[in-house]
Design an enzyme around this catalytic site. Sequence first.
Site, mmCIF file in Angstrom:
data_model
loop_
_atom_site.group_PDB
_atom_site.id
_atom_site.type_symbol
_atom_site.label_atom_id
_atom_site.label_comp_id
_atom_site.label_asym_id
_atom_site.label_seq_id
_atom_site.Cartn_x
_atom_site.Cartn_y
_atom_site.Cartn_z
ATOM 1 N N GLY A 27 0.810 -1.221 0.000
ATOM 2 C CA GLY A 27 0.000 0.000 0.000
ATOM 3 C C GLY A 27 0.835 1.258 0.000
ATOM 4 N N HIS A 30 2.493 4.729 -4.920
ATOM 5 C CA HIS A 30 3.032 5.863 -5.682
ATOM 6 C C HIS A 30 3.120 5.440 -7.148
ATOM 7 C CE1 HIS A 30 6.678 3.509 -5.535
ATOM 8 N NE2 HIS A 30 6.713 3.572 -4.215
ATOM 9 N N HIS A 33 4.282 1.916 -8.093
ATOM 10 C CA HIS A 33 3.287 0.835 -7.995
ATOM 11 C C HIS A 33 2.330 0.878 -9.190
ATOM 12 C CE1 HIS A 33 4.185 1.480 -3.564
ATOM 13 N NE2 HIS A 33 4.374 0.178 -3.681
ATOM 14 N N GLY A 143 8.745 -4.953 -8.625
ATOM 15 C CA GLY A 143 9.667 -3.895 -9.052
ATOM 16 C C GLY A 143 11.116 -4.316 -8.874
ATOM 17 N N ASP A 146 13.406 -3.381 -5.555
ATOM 18 C CA ASP A 146 13.733 -4.380 -4.528
ATOM 19 C C ASP A 146 14.384 -5.567 -5.245
ATOM 20 O OD1 ASP A 146 12.525 -3.186 -2.057
ATOM 21 O OD2 ASP A 146 10.778 -3.186 -3.355
ATOM 22 N N GLN A 149 14.794 -8.854 -3.419
ATOM 23 C CA GLN A 149 13.476 -9.465 -3.220
ATOM 24 C C GLN A 149 13.018 -10.172 -4.503
ATOM 25 O OE1 GLN A 149 9.981 -7.602 -1.175
ATOM 26 N NE2 GLN A 149 9.354 -7.065 -3.230
ATOM 27 N N LEU A 180 11.612 5.954 -6.532
ATOM 28 C CA LEU A 180 10.370 6.158 -5.778
ATOM 29 C C LEU A 180 10.223 5.055 -4.733
ATOM 30 C CD1 LEU A 180 7.745 7.220 -8.492
ATOM 31 C CD2 LEU A 180 9.405 8.610 -7.235
ATOM 32 N N SER A 181 9.825 5.453 -3.544
ATOM 33 C CA SER A 181 9.646 4.504 -2.439
ATOM 34 C C SER A 181 8.698 5.134 -1.423
ATOM 35 C CB SER A 181 10.999 4.242 -1.759
ATOM 36 O OG SER A 181 10.810 3.680 -0.476
HETATM 37 O O1 PAF Z 1 7.664 -5.161 -2.010
HETATM 38 C C1 PAF Z 1 6.731 -5.161 -1.189
HETATM 39 O O2 PAF Z 1 5.924 -4.235 -1.137
HETATM 40 C C2 PAF Z 1 6.576 -6.320 -0.230
HETATM 41 O O3 PAF Z 1 7.804 -6.817 0.159
HETATM 42 C C3 PAF Z 1 5.672 -7.454 -0.779
HETATM 43 C C4 PAF Z 1 6.270 -8.076 -2.035
HETATM 44 C C5 PAF Z 1 4.302 -6.899 -1.087
HETATM 45 C C6 PAF Z 1 5.538 -8.564 0.262
HETATM 46 O O4 PAF Z 1 4.979 -8.085 1.445
#
Ligand code: PAF
Length: 276
Positions: A27, A30, A33, A143, A146, A149, A180-181
């Site tokens: 959530g 920005h 997303h 994205g 990250d 991730q 952006l973050s």
């Molecule tokens: O990148 C994120 O916003 C979070 O790490 C994710 C992938 C939604 C998992 O909670």
Amino acid sequence: MQVIHTVSELRQRLVVEPTVAFVPTMGNLHEGHLDLVRIAHEHAKCVVVSIFVNPMQFGANEDFGKYPRTLQADCDKLRSHGVAVVFAPTEADLYPQPQQVTVEPPHIAQELCGAFRPGHFRGVATVVLKLLNIVQPQVAVFGKKDYQQLHVVRQMVEQLNVPVQIVGAETMRAADGLALSSRNQYLSPIERTEATFLYLMLMEIQHTLKNGVHDYAQLEETAINALVSHEWQVDYVAIRSQKTLLSPTAGERDLVVLAAARLGKTRLIDNLEVSL
Ligand code: PAF
């Protein structure tokens, strides 16, 4: 657009959809997303966005409590971007019992951000697998901001045979280059001006690598010293292989420069790919 809070309702709603593209988020949306949503639309008519601030991926001293929760504003943005369903579960919906079954991420999850945020990637991988099992999309968009991730998620999906295509989206940046973050809003006006320096350091390394300099340790150290002289507290600056996220092997050409550093109380991460 429907906003659904429970797993059972979501499953019922999605049973009629032949293909779904999914964007998991925490959530406080920005433009970055919304770009993921745009990309999701290229893959399926039905786009589902989840909004869930996942406690499992925050350390005890991290910003779980103060992480901005802006569901109404987020839904307004998603509605105008053609999203079919927002899945916004409560903690009790997603973790009805203590989560004892977790995803053990690959070894690389102990390095880079993982070295400074123990357990973070276990929390990310576990919630992402739960969300993928709940939504059962054909495509999920993450994205590249990250980067680690995205790598961990790709490894999880590959090694656990999860039937989903993972799409990586380029990082969206402000006019001065800052990635952006949601965490950028923690920055004071002075910090916000300084924040772009992290990107400038990555650009400097990218430029030097392209000019044929391959002393990675020296490049990392120079950037760390420059950041420290600008009063950043640096977790790491690292030149790694795009494919493995390990230190590049001799002659490896597809590299990524990653950095994480704190400005005051705000921890920022960023990265730049470099193909030689
Ligand atoms: O990148 C994120 O916003 C979070 O790490 C994710 C992938 C939604 C998992 O909670």
